[in-house]
Scaffold this motif. Structure first.
Motif, PDB file in Angstrom:
ATOM      1  N   THR A 146       0.837  -1.163   0.209  1.00 58.74           N
ATOM      2  CA  THR A 146      -0.141   0.002  -0.009  1.00 58.74           C
ATOM      3  C   THR A 146       0.938   1.148   0.019  1.00 58.74           C
ATOM      4  N   PHE A 147       2.245   1.194   0.287  1.00 58.00           N
ATOM      5  CA  PHE A 147       3.185   2.283   0.481  1.00 58.00           C
ATOM      6  C   PHE A 147       4.213   2.076  -0.122  1.00 58.00           C
ATOM      7  N   LEU A 148       5.017   3.028  -0.741  1.00 56.87           N
ATOM      8  CA  LEU A 148       6.402   2.817  -1.028  1.00 56.87           C
ATOM      9  C   LEU A 148       6.854   3.888  -0.140  1.00 56.87           C
ATOM     10  N   ILE A 149       8.143   3.254   0.858  1.00 59.27           N
ATOM     11  CA  ILE A 149       9.122   3.959   1.637  1.00 59.27           C
ATOM     12  C   ILE A 149      10.258   4.564   0.996  1.00 59.27           C
ATOM     13  N   VAL A 150      10.511   5.575   0.787  1.00 55.37           N
ATOM     14  CA  VAL A 150      11.690   6.260   0.057  1.00 55.37           C
ATOM     15  C   VAL A 150      12.690   6.652   0.864  1.00 55.37           C
ATOM     16  N   SER A 151      13.949   6.498   0.426  1.00 48.88           N
ATOM     17  CA  SER A 151      14.949   7.213   1.441  1.00 48.88           C
ATOM     18  C   SER A 151      16.000   7.750   0.264  1.00 48.88           C
ATOM     19  N   ALA A 152      16.775   8.588   1.071  1.00 48.74           N
ATOM     20  CA  ALA A 152      17.851   9.196   0.173  1.00 48.74           C
ATOM     21  C   ALA A 152      19.155   9.361   0.963  1.00 48.74           C
TER      22      ALA A 152
END
Length: 343
Positions: A146-152
């Motif tokens: 249900t979600f995309l957890i994005v990181s940088a």
């Protein structure tokens, strides 16, 4: 938070120009330190001479960052991890991304801290693979996702509804205005989601986790909007408070409006603070994801003060709200209003 950081650096500059003036080595070190930060370009809106450019030159595009010093990424060592509820986690190189089909879109980005009539907004030509194709490098996704957890690279993190993968304009941008992404705009890769404020368009992308749960983002923990869908915006570009048009002489009023993926149906201008409205002419649409410029010829009938106002109607027919709201928590709202004195 950003303003406090800028005041701190400004204080350092004052100190360097005063107390440390006699200590050449220390002053030089301070100048070197300041040059390594983003103090000289971060948080500034688009310069007046570029407000009417349909595509903002890269060097004039607004920049906002949470960092004192932005990362400089070694593209040879950089990797993007795609993991979570996927068939086979993937470690992706820049060459892997370049081998995917590339799409190009003209997209406007706006900072959620852009005030009424502000200029923390720019438009560029972006190029890169669709986000769906990037996630697809890890095979099929679990239907529970249900979600995309994005990181940088710089430690920034956020979550996005998994449904954005299917949005046709959503991409992992590798190029900006025909050249590789500059460092300050997220080199080598950034998320680009038309219609969402800049906080959702993550720079220096390093990870995508497909998940069945939300993960409160960096700015959301400070009280900012979770969805970050842009609000309808309009402003004058060649008129400002104190302008002095000539009575009896035609003047072409210019400006722009933006409502994200909803588009702009019309723009209306008032010279009496909204008591009456006149339809402005719209320039051709450059992209369904970009701002729309307008023009309206006005001949002030007599010398005196006029209260200018502008509002937009989005593609759904919703009229831009008049009621003023500040930037926190979901972006500013209200009409761009000010007085001009016809002479």
């Amino acid at each position: 938070v950003e303003e406090e950081r800028r005041r701190f650096l400004g204080g350092l500059l004052t100190l360097g120009g005063g107390t440390l003036l006699g200590a050449g080595g220390l002053a030089a070190s301070l100048r070197s330190f300041t040059g390594a930060t983003n103090y000289d370009y971060e948080g500034h809106g688009v310069a007046t001479e570029h407000l009417l450019d349909a595509i903002t030159p890269t060097g004039a595009h607004y920049v906002v960052s949470k960092n004192l010093i932005d990362p400089t990424v070694n593209i040879g060592l950089w990797r993007l991890e795609v993991r979570g509820l996927v068939e086979r986690p993937a470690t992706v190189t820049i060459d892997d991304l370049r081998r995917l089909p590339q799409q190009e879109e003209i997209v406007t980005l706006e900072c959620i801290a852009n005030g009424v009539g502000g200029s923390l907004m720019s438009t560029a030509r972006w190029r890169g693979p669709r986000l769906a194709d990037v996630v697809g490098l890890a095979g099929r996704t679990d239907p529970r996702a249900t979600f995309l957890i994005v990181s940088a690279v710089d430690g920034y993190y956020d979550s996005l509804p998994a449904s954005v993968v299917d949005d046709p304009g959503t991409m992992v941008a590798l190029e900006m205005n025909g050249a590789p992404l500059p460092h300050r705009h997220g080199h080598p890769a950034r998320i680009l989601i038309p219609g969402r404020y800049g906080e959702k368009n993550m720079k220096w992308l390093s990870g995508i986790e497909v998940a069945d749960h939300d993960h409160t983002g960096f700015y959301q923990r400070q009280g900012w909007s979770e969805s970050a869908v842009v609000r309808t915006f309009s402003r004058f570009d060649n008129l400002e408070a104190g302008s002095r048009p000539t009575a009896g002489q035609a003047f072409e009023v210019r400006g722009h409006a933006y409502a994200g993926t909803r588009g702009i149906r019309s723009v209306q201008v008032s010279t009496d603070s909204g008591a009456t409205w006149s339809e402005a002419d719209l320039d051709a649409q450059v992209s369904p994801y970009a701002w729309r410029f307008f023009r309206w010829t006005w001949t002030p009938p007599a010398p005196g003060r006029y209260r200018m106002a502008v509002r937009a109607v989005d593609g759904t027919g919703a009229v831009q709200p008049d009621r003023y709201e500040d930037i926190v928590p979901r972006g500013a709202s209200g009409y761009h209003r000010f007085d001009v004195d016809a002479r």
